[in-house]
Design a protein around this motif. Structure first.
Motif, PDB file in Angstrom:
ATOM      1  N   ARG A 145      32.251  35.359  49.073  1.00  0.00           N
ATOM      2  CA  ARG A 145      32.686  34.835  47.786  1.00  0.00           C
ATOM      3  C   ARG A 145      31.779  34.874  46.602  1.00  0.00           C
TER       4      ARG A 145
ATOM      5  N   GLN B 174      32.856  38.645  45.452  1.00  0.00           N
ATOM      6  CA  GLN B 174      34.238  38.479  44.655  1.00  0.00           C
ATOM      7  C   GLN B 174      33.973  37.679  43.229  1.00  0.00           C
ATOM      8  N   ALA B 175      33.514  36.741  43.256  1.00  0.00           N
ATOM      9  CA  ALA B 175      33.079  35.992  41.964  1.00  0.00           C
ATOM     10  C   ALA B 175      32.571  36.962  40.859  1.00  0.00           C
TER      11      ALA B 175
ATOM     12  N   GLN C 131      34.929  39.891  40.018  1.00  0.00           N
ATOM     13  CA  GLN C 131      36.146  39.315  38.986  1.00  0.00           C
ATOM     14  C   GLN C 131      35.629  39.370  37.472  1.00  0.00           C
ATOM     15  N   ARG C 132      34.440  39.370  37.461  1.00  0.00           N
ATOM     16  CA  ARG C 132      33.927  39.136  36.009  1.00  0.00           C
ATOM     17  C   ARG C 132      33.197  40.498  35.391  1.00  0.00           C
TER      18      ARG C 132
ATOM     19  N   HIS D 143      28.599  34.656  31.664  1.00  0.00           N
ATOM     20  CA  HIS D 143      29.447  34.304  33.036  1.00  0.00           C
ATOM     21  C   HIS D 143      28.520  33.557  33.877  1.00  0.00           C
TER      22      HIS D 143
ATOM     23  N   ALA E 128      28.965  32.666  37.640  1.00  0.00           N
ATOM     24  CA  ALA E 128      29.770  33.366  38.848  1.00  0.00           C
ATOM     25  C   ALA E 128      29.732  32.209  39.971  1.00  0.00           C
TER      26      ALA E 128
ATOM     27  N   ASP F  45      32.428  29.730  39.897  1.00  0.00           N
ATOM     28  CA  ASP F  45      33.689  30.191  40.410  1.00  0.00           C
ATOM     29  C   ASP F  45      34.367  29.237  41.329  1.00  0.00           C
ATOM     30  N   LEU F  46      35.527  28.604  40.992  1.00  0.00           N
ATOM     31  CA  LEU F  46      36.316  27.887  41.844  1.00  0.00           C
ATOM     32  C   LEU F  46      36.225  27.843  43.253  1.00  0.00           C
ATOM     33  N   ASP F  47      36.392  29.191  43.681  1.00  0.00           N
ATOM     34  CA  ASP F  47      36.335  29.435  45.151  1.00  0.00           C
ATOM     35  C   ASP F  47      34.892  29.077  45.593  1.00  0.00           C
TER      36      ASP F  47
END
Length: 239
Positions: A13, A16-17, A20-21, A182, A184, A187-189
């Motif tokens: 996770r 991925q966070a 994405q940034r 950023h 990270a 990140d909501l997830d």
């Protein structure tokens, strides 16, 4: 789930966070050499051509040494900003102006962050910051004194107050210089998953001591030197 499975899920996770940034092949990280900022640097490094890392401190500050170790390990282009008391006093009015706050603790922690933001803006348009990990994974010393049954609620509470604390410092120290910061970890997830991790995996006893952010350290075990992975937390202003 076993702790090893949770650590792996958390790692995926976080990766991925960060991915994405990453919007450029040249990015920056505000690197104190502590676990959280070192994690951001380690997770970003494989996805960019060049990673700039930035640390600021008074001569002899512990962050300078630890950040250099992590930067060497990750092969970043590292920038060390040595500051003086006179410089801090000079930028104090600017920091208060951009913070829109006279809160003493917030101002104090923002002084070096403001100066490191100014330097970072000379090299990159965006930086990663490690904010949020202490709140999600139990990084503060006082949390060790709480009853285990109280820990989850306390972590939720301090996470929900970030906009008035660390995130205000990060946002204003970056935007004052035209930088994007950023975060990270928030990140909501990542937040959703972190809030479901059992508290006993966040503060865990090892060799007679309670280790903060234990599960986060486990998720990053092969990505950082031991000095960065197991460094005990230094208060932001002290480091």
């Amino acid at each position: 789930q076993e702790a090893s499975e949770i650590a792996l899920d958390l790692r995926l996770r976080l990766e991925q966070a960060v991915c994405q940034r990453v919007d450029s092949d040249v990015m920056g990280v505000w690197l104190s050499g502590g676990l959280d900022s070192s994690a951001m640097a380690a997770l970003t490094r494989p996805h960019v051509r060049k990673l700039h890392t930035f640390v600021a401190g008074l001569p002899g500050a512990s962050d300078l040494e630890f950040a250099q170790q992590v930067a060497d390990f990750l092969d970043t282009e590292h920038h060390q900003i040595l500051i003086t008391l006179d410089e801090l006093l000079t930028v104090l009015p600017e920091v208060i102006y951009h913070l829109e706050s006279f809160d003493a603790l917030l101002v104090r922690s923002s002084l070096t962050n403001y100066l490191v933001g100014k330097r970072a803006a000379e090299y990159v348009g965006a930086v990663f910051s490690g904010e949020g990990a202490d709140e999600l994974f139990g990084g503060y010393a006082y949390l060790k004194e709480l009853a285990p049954s109280q820990l989850s609620d306390e972590l939720v509470d301090i996470t929900q107050r970030l906009h008035n604390t660390a995130l205000q410092r990060v946002d204003r120290s970056a935007s004052a210089h035209g930088l994007v910061a950023h975060v990270a970890f928030l990140d909501l997830d990542v937040v959703d998953y972190a809030m479901r991790i059992p508290s006993q995996l966040k503060l865990r006893r090892k060799n007679g001591e309670i280790v903060e952010k234990w599960i986060l350290r486990q998720s990053l075990a092969d990505m950082l030197p031991d000095e960065g992975l197991w460094r005990r937390k230094a208060t932001f202003w002290q480091g």
